[in-house]
Design a protein around this motif. Structure first.
Motif, PDB file in Angstrom:
ATOM      1  N   ASP A 172       1.104  -0.291  16.108  1.00 56.64           N
ATOM      2  CA  ASP A 172      -0.260   0.142  16.411  1.00 56.64           C
ATOM      3  C   ASP A 172      -0.851   0.729  15.133  1.00 56.64           C
ATOM      4  OD1 ASP A 172      -1.754   2.296  19.007  1.00 56.64           O
ATOM      5  OD2 ASP A 172      -2.625   0.983  17.473  1.00 56.64           O
ATOM      6  N   ILE A 173      -1.786   0.006  14.509  1.00 53.81           N
ATOM      7  CA  ILE A 173      -2.403   0.476  13.262  1.00 53.81           C
ATOM      8  C   ILE A 173      -3.443   1.532  13.638  1.00 53.81           C
ATOM      9  CG2 ILE A 173      -3.601  -0.198  11.149  1.00 53.81           C
ATOM     10  CD1 ILE A 173      -0.893  -1.498  11.428  1.00 53.81           C
ATOM     11  N   THR A 174      -3.044   2.803  13.545  1.00 53.87           N
ATOM     12  CA  THR A 174      -3.919   3.903  13.973  1.00 53.87           C
ATOM     13  C   THR A 174      -4.679   4.539  12.820  1.00 53.87           C
ATOM     14  OG1 THR A 174      -2.038   5.406  13.833  1.00 53.87           O
ATOM     15  CG2 THR A 174      -2.499   4.404  15.983  1.00 53.87           C
ATOM     16  N   CYS A 175      -4.370   4.171  11.593  1.00 56.38           N
ATOM     17  CA  CYS A 175      -5.108   4.673  10.443  1.00 56.38           C
ATOM     18  C   CYS A 175      -5.058   3.624   9.354  1.00 56.38           C
ATOM     19  CB  CYS A 175      -4.549   6.004   9.953  1.00 56.38           C
ATOM     20  SG  CYS A 175      -2.834   5.915   9.370  1.00 56.38           S
ATOM     21  N   GLY A 176      -5.966   3.705   8.400  1.00 57.13           N
ATOM     22  CA  GLY A 176      -6.024   2.734   7.325  1.00 57.13           C
ATOM     23  C   GLY A 176      -4.691   2.612   6.621  1.00 57.13           C
ATOM     24  N   ALA A 177      -4.188   1.357   6.469  1.00 53.18           N
ATOM     25  CA  ALA A 177      -2.864   1.147   5.891  1.00 53.18           C
ATOM     26  C   ALA A 177      -2.901  -0.061   4.968  1.00 53.18           C
ATOM     27  CB  ALA A 177      -1.825   0.939   6.990  1.00 53.18           C
ATOM     28  N   THR A 178      -1.971  -0.063   3.985  1.00 55.64           N
ATOM     29  CA  THR A 178      -1.824  -1.177   3.053  1.00 55.64           C
ATOM     30  C   THR A 178      -0.350  -1.577   3.006  1.00 55.64           C
ATOM     31  OG1 THR A 178      -3.668  -0.450   1.691  1.00 55.64           O
ATOM     32  CG2 THR A 178      -2.094  -1.948   0.672  1.00 55.64           C
ATOM     33  N   PHE A 179      -0.085  -2.897   3.149  1.00 58.26           N
ATOM     34  CA  PHE A 179       1.275  -3.409   3.043  1.00 58.26           C
ATOM     35  C   PHE A 179       1.366  -4.239   1.763  1.00 58.26           C
ATOM     36  CE2 PHE A 179       5.409  -4.601   4.335  1.00 58.26           C
ATOM     37  CZ  PHE A 179       5.586  -5.933   4.001  1.00 58.26           C
ATOM     38  N   ASP A 180       2.326  -3.868   0.895  1.00 57.10           N
ATOM     39  CA  ASP A 180       2.516  -4.550  -0.384  1.00 57.10           C
ATOM     40  C   ASP A 180       3.805  -5.349  -0.295  1.00 57.10           C
ATOM     41  OD1 ASP A 180       2.318  -3.433  -3.866  1.00 57.10           O
ATOM     42  OD2 ASP A 180       2.786  -5.406  -2.998  1.00 57.10           O
ATOM     43  N   SER A 181       3.678  -6.693  -0.430  1.00 57.75           N
ATOM     44  CA  SER A 181       4.838  -7.577  -0.265  1.00 57.75           C
ATOM     45  C   SER A 181       5.637  -7.746  -1.551  1.00 57.75           C
ATOM     46  CB  SER A 181       4.364  -8.950   0.228  1.00 57.75           C
ATOM     47  OG  SER A 181       3.532  -9.573  -0.744  1.00 57.75           O
ATOM     48  N   SER A 182       5.234  -7.106  -2.637  1.00 61.79           N
ATOM     49  CA  SER A 182       5.917  -7.281  -3.926  1.00 61.79           C
ATOM     50  C   SER A 182       7.257  -6.530  -3.931  1.00 61.79           C
ATOM     51  CB  SER A 182       5.040  -6.741  -5.055  1.00 61.79           C
ATOM     52  OG  SER A 182       3.785  -7.382  -5.074  1.00 61.79           O
ATOM     53  N   GLY A 183       8.252  -7.091  -4.706  1.00 57.01           N
ATOM     54  CA  GLY A 183       9.532  -6.390  -4.886  1.00 57.01           C
ATOM     55  C   GLY A 183      10.124  -5.981  -3.565  1.00 57.01           C
ATOM     56  N   THR A 184      10.391  -4.670  -3.435  1.00 57.00           N
ATOM     57  CA  THR A 184      10.779  -4.123  -2.133  1.00 57.00           C
ATOM     58  C   THR A 184       9.498  -3.767  -1.390  1.00 57.00           C
ATOM     59  OG1 THR A 184      12.835  -3.210  -3.034  1.00 57.00           O
ATOM     60  CG2 THR A 184      12.027  -2.287  -0.953  1.00 57.00           C
ATOM     61  N   PRO A 185       9.134  -4.529  -0.359  1.00 59.92           N
ATOM     62  CA  PRO A 185       7.849  -4.303   0.311  1.00 59.92           C
ATOM     63  C   PRO A 185       7.706  -2.856   0.790  1.00 59.92           C
ATOM     64  CG  PRO A 185       8.790  -6.379   1.018  1.00 59.92           C
ATOM     65  CD  PRO A 185       9.847  -5.687   0.219  1.00 59.92           C
TER      66      PRO A 185
END
Length: 845
Positions: free
Chosen positions: A505-518
């Motif tokens: 449940d995305i309840t606040c602004g979030a960023t997912f970075d798939s580089s290296g160790t995500p």
């Protein structure tokens, strides 16, 4: 002379406090020829004539001697302008009512000083020479409404009494009503009239004493000819006993109202409407002819006719020879008063025929009905696929084939049996496999049972067993899965452990970075428990979740493509963005993956002036970079994908860098959009933005070097997969994979240099192309527009200039659009308000 200086509240219909009394118009009004009964003096604001103020001056305040002069002080109201206009009207009524005799206005407005008065004058021109109190008519002067038709004779004026006392006063209009009072009128004796007849004070051509009819009254004479007036409504007698209330009408005719109604004939053989005899008032009715029908009152006689003398004759007796059925006697009797025929019943048990040869021994019952006998049976068909019926016309049995698909039985459990419509029972092998992973053998066992084997064509495909979806294995078993359809195989749903799957449940602004160790990062002041991710052998990051709800923006960046694998339902109430933006330091997840050959080419050089970089390619080729002012150095287009599918999952490609020599800053190519896949086992509801659009290219900048620098090409849109068991796209959804536009090339003119403007990022929310950078450098070529909707990318514009003292670099080409897959096992149509760019439609496998 009478001078009247009326100060204070003159012309003011309200209190003096509303007026400006420090200045005024000293208005002199002359009326030498006529003293009116009332004067109306009006002050007007010349700047706004609708602002006005009136004052009435009665005759008691006016001079009546020879020098008729009135002096007035006319003030303005406080809200008025300094421009004052004055108007005076005279009346022959004591309260200035009715029409004015004349109205005069100053030739031009008067500008009032701060203090003091300004003189002005008006003169009324009406005349009353005979002093009878009525102004004279003035022919040709419409400004004066005179009423006296003879201003030389005081006894002639409106309202005067005519004096018809001899020839001297004939042809005189005494009261000015336009009529000559003593021309045929005003006589008192026959001797005063030339005809010798004075009728009612008018000279006439006769004595007017002989009305021509009873509807005309005593004669009158107003024109010299005797006229007998009609007396409408006067009683009279038209001589007929068939009318009453006889009166004279407007044309002088005596007419009555019909008083006798003749609509009651003495019998049915007389005409319905009679006529009244005027001499007696009695009604007469004509007898009907012998062809006229009548009724003698008896139901058992037919076709009665009148005898021509007003009497109804006897008709033909009714016969009863049509019994209602074969179980009643053939002759009946007619009964009065109904006229119905009565037929006696035959004895019960009498033979009869019900009309069918397929019944035997039909008999009459006690109610007079023929009851069918014993049905004939047809019970010897040639096979179980025939049915017998009795022919009612011949009584014979006919056997016909049963309809196709009628059930029959061959005695084997492994077949489905049905009649073929030609009388044969046909057997078809009917062995539904327990799962789609197996198929039936084309033979039954000796005891009629089914046999199955592994279906090699289904291995690895979706199957269903026990109400659960799965994948067919090599041994023919159905390995259960949690997806009801085969997902786009950028990941394997079976290979993911169910123990790692939880709700997200995305309840606040979030960023997912798939580089290296995500990694996950969150907006300041909030966080949530992130799910466990999996990096596949194809270098794709898979985020498995049970149910997904996006209530706040989710940004997906990094070097690897990302798959959100949802084993339940997903609702995207807020945006999911894997796009690239020129101003951001990070780009959409998977941007640039496998872009060899699809990146825009770098701009070349000619005479140290650069061409624009080419646009990145994906769904199509990118836009061509613009040449420099020599026509050289355009950056090549980025190539399109050679495959048409969505495997592998790749992002958009970067635009080419603009051309430029050392010491300059070429326009950087815009990054391509990201690579994102959202696979949902249940329902995927799209309500907001999902985008993998590319970034715009940078503008060229020659800095301190006297040469032009090319703009960067736009990045292409990435690859976006949205698949679900049920795919719902609402009107607020905006699904985009648009290309970024190219940057503008710079220019150099002597010591003056102008940088090119940057291109625009591909739109996240519309199907509209974005314009290339332009307007920053006069001789620099503009960037090509980015692809969107149904439009491909635009080419960069060539720079202009002489090359000796003026240099212009080319603009970058626009980025191509990405590729979007919308599909579901069930997928309603996209509403008109939603945006999908580039254009595509959902597909249902």
């Amino acid at each position: 002379m009478r001078h009247a200086w009326i100060a204070g509240c003159l012309l003011l219909l309200t209190a003096c406090s509303n007026k400006v009394t420090d200045s005024a118009v000293a208005l002199t009004v002359k009326y030498p020829g006529y003293t009116p009964l009332c004067l109306r003096v009006t002050a007007l604001d010349a700047a706004a004539p609708e602002r006005r103020s009136d004052e009435l001056i009665l005759q008691s305040k006016l001079a009546t001697d020879e020098d008729r002069t009135l002096v007035l002080a006319v003030y303005r109201e406080k809200s008025w302008s300094q421009q004052l206009q004055a108007e005076v009207a005279s009346y022959d009524t004591a309260d200035c009512s009715g029409l004015a005799i004349e109205t005069r206005q100053l030739a031009s407005a008067v500008t009032l000083p701060a203090k003091g008065s300004v003189p002005a004058a008006l003169e009324l021109l009406a005349q009353d020479v005979d002093k009878d109190g009525h102004p004279a008519r003035v022919t040709g002067d419409s400004a004066i409404r005179g009423t006296d038709c003879d201003d030389g004779k005081a006894t002639v004026h409106p309202g005067a009494t005519a004096v018809c006392d001899g020839p001297a006063n004939l042809a005189t209009d005494w009261n000015c009503d336009g009529k000559q009072d003593c021309n045929g009128g005003g006589c008192t004796s026959d001797e005063m009239c030339g005809s010798g007849f004075c009728v009612g004070g008018f000279c006439c051509n006769s004595a007017c004493d002989a009305p021509p009819s009873q509807c005309q009254g005593v004669g009158m004479c107003s024109t010299g000819t005797c006229v007998y007036p009609v007396n409408p409504g006067a009683s009279c007698d038209d001589g007929s006993k068939c009318t009453s209330g006889d009166t004279c009408n407007a044309s002088g005719t005596c007419a009555g109202t019909p008083a006798v109604t003749c609509n009651t004939p003495p019998g049915q053989c007389h005409a319905a409407a009679g006529t009244c005899v005027p001499s007696t008032g009695a009604c007469e009715y004509a007898p009907l002819p012998t062809t006229a029908s009548c009724d003698d009152g008896k139901a058992c006689t037919l076709d009665n006719k009148c005898d021509g003398n007003g009497t109804c004759g006897v008709g033909t007796p009714k016969t009863c020879t049509t019994p209602p059925g074969q179980c009643r006697e053939g002759t009946g009797t007619c009964e009065e008063p109904t006229g119905n025929c009565n037929y006696a019943l035959k004895p019960a048990g009498s033979d009869c025929e019900d009309g069918s040869l397929c019944t035997l021994g039909d008999k009459c019952n006690v109610s007079g009905t023929c009851v069918a006998g014993t049905p004939k049976t047809c019970d010897a068909p040639p096979s179980q696929c025939h049915v017998g019926t009795c022919d009612t016309s011949s009584g014979s049995c006919n056997y016909s084939p049963k309809p196709p698909a009628t059930a029959c039985e061959d005695g084997k459990a492994c077949t489905s049996d049905a009649c073929d419509g030609a009388g044969a029972c046909v057997s078809t092998l009917n062995c539904p496999p327990p799962t789609t992973c197996k198929k039936a053998l084309e033979m039954c066992t000796g005891d009629g049972k089914c046999q199955f084997e592994v279906d090699s064509t289904q291995v690895g495909k979706i199957c269903l067993e026990g109400g659960r979806s799965g994948t067919c294995l090599a041994d023919g078993e159905c390995q259960p899965l949690q997806f009801s359809y085969t997902v786009t195989n950028n990941f394997d749903p079976v290979a993911i452990s169910s123990e790692t799957i939880a709700d997200l449940d995305i309840t606040c602004g979030a960023t997912f970075d798939s580089s290296g160790t995500p990694t996950w990062t969150f907006a300041s002041g909030c966080s949530f428990t992130p799910p466990t991710h999996v990096v596949t052998g194809g270098n794709v990051v898979v985020i498995p979740v049970r149910n997904l709800i996006v209530n706040q923006p989710l940004r997906v960046v990094g070097s690897r493509p990302v798959v959100l694998a949802v084993y339940g339902d997903a609702t995207l109430d807020d945006e999911v963005l894997a796009h690239s933006a020129r101003a951001e330091s990070r780009r959409g997840a998977g941007s640039g993956v496998e872009c060899t050959g699809r990146m825009g080419g770098a701009g070349g050089l000619s005479d140290d002036d650069g061409g624009g970089g080419g646009g990145g390619g994906l769904a199509t080729t990118g836009g061509l970079g613009g040449a420099n002012n020599d026509g050289d150095g355009p950056g090549s287009r980025g190539s399109a994908l050679s495959t048409s599918g969505f495997v592998p999952l790749v992002g958009g490609c970067q635009g080419g860098t603009g051309g430029g020599i050392a010491g300059t800053t070429p326009g950087v190519g815009g990054q391509g959009g990201g690579a994102l896949q959202i696979s949902v086992a249940g329902t995927l509801t799209l309500k907001s933005v999902v985008s993998v659009s590319g970034a715009g290219g940078g503008g060229g900048d020659s800095n301190t070097v006297n040469n032009a620098v090319g703009g960067g090409g736009g990045g292409s849109g990435g690859m976006l997969v949205l698949e679900a068991g049920t795919l719902v796209v609402e009107g607020t959804a905006q699904v985009t994979a648009n290309g970024g536009s190219g940057g503008e090339g710079s220019d150099a003119q002597g010591s003056s240099r102008s940088p090119g403007r940057v291109g625009m990022d591909g739109s996240l929310v519309t199907a509209s192309t974005v314009a290339g950078g332009d307007g920053g450098a006069t001789n620099g070529g503009g960037g090509g527009f980015g692809a969107a909707g149904m439009f491909g990318p635009g080419d960069g514009i060539a720079g202009t200039g002489t090359g000796g003292g003026t240099h212009g670099a080319g603009g970058g080409g626009g980025g191509a659009a990405g590729r979007i897959l919308l599909r579901g096992v069930s997928c309603p149509s996209i509403p008109a308000g939603a945006v999908v760019s580039p254009m595509t439609s959902p597909t249902c496998p």
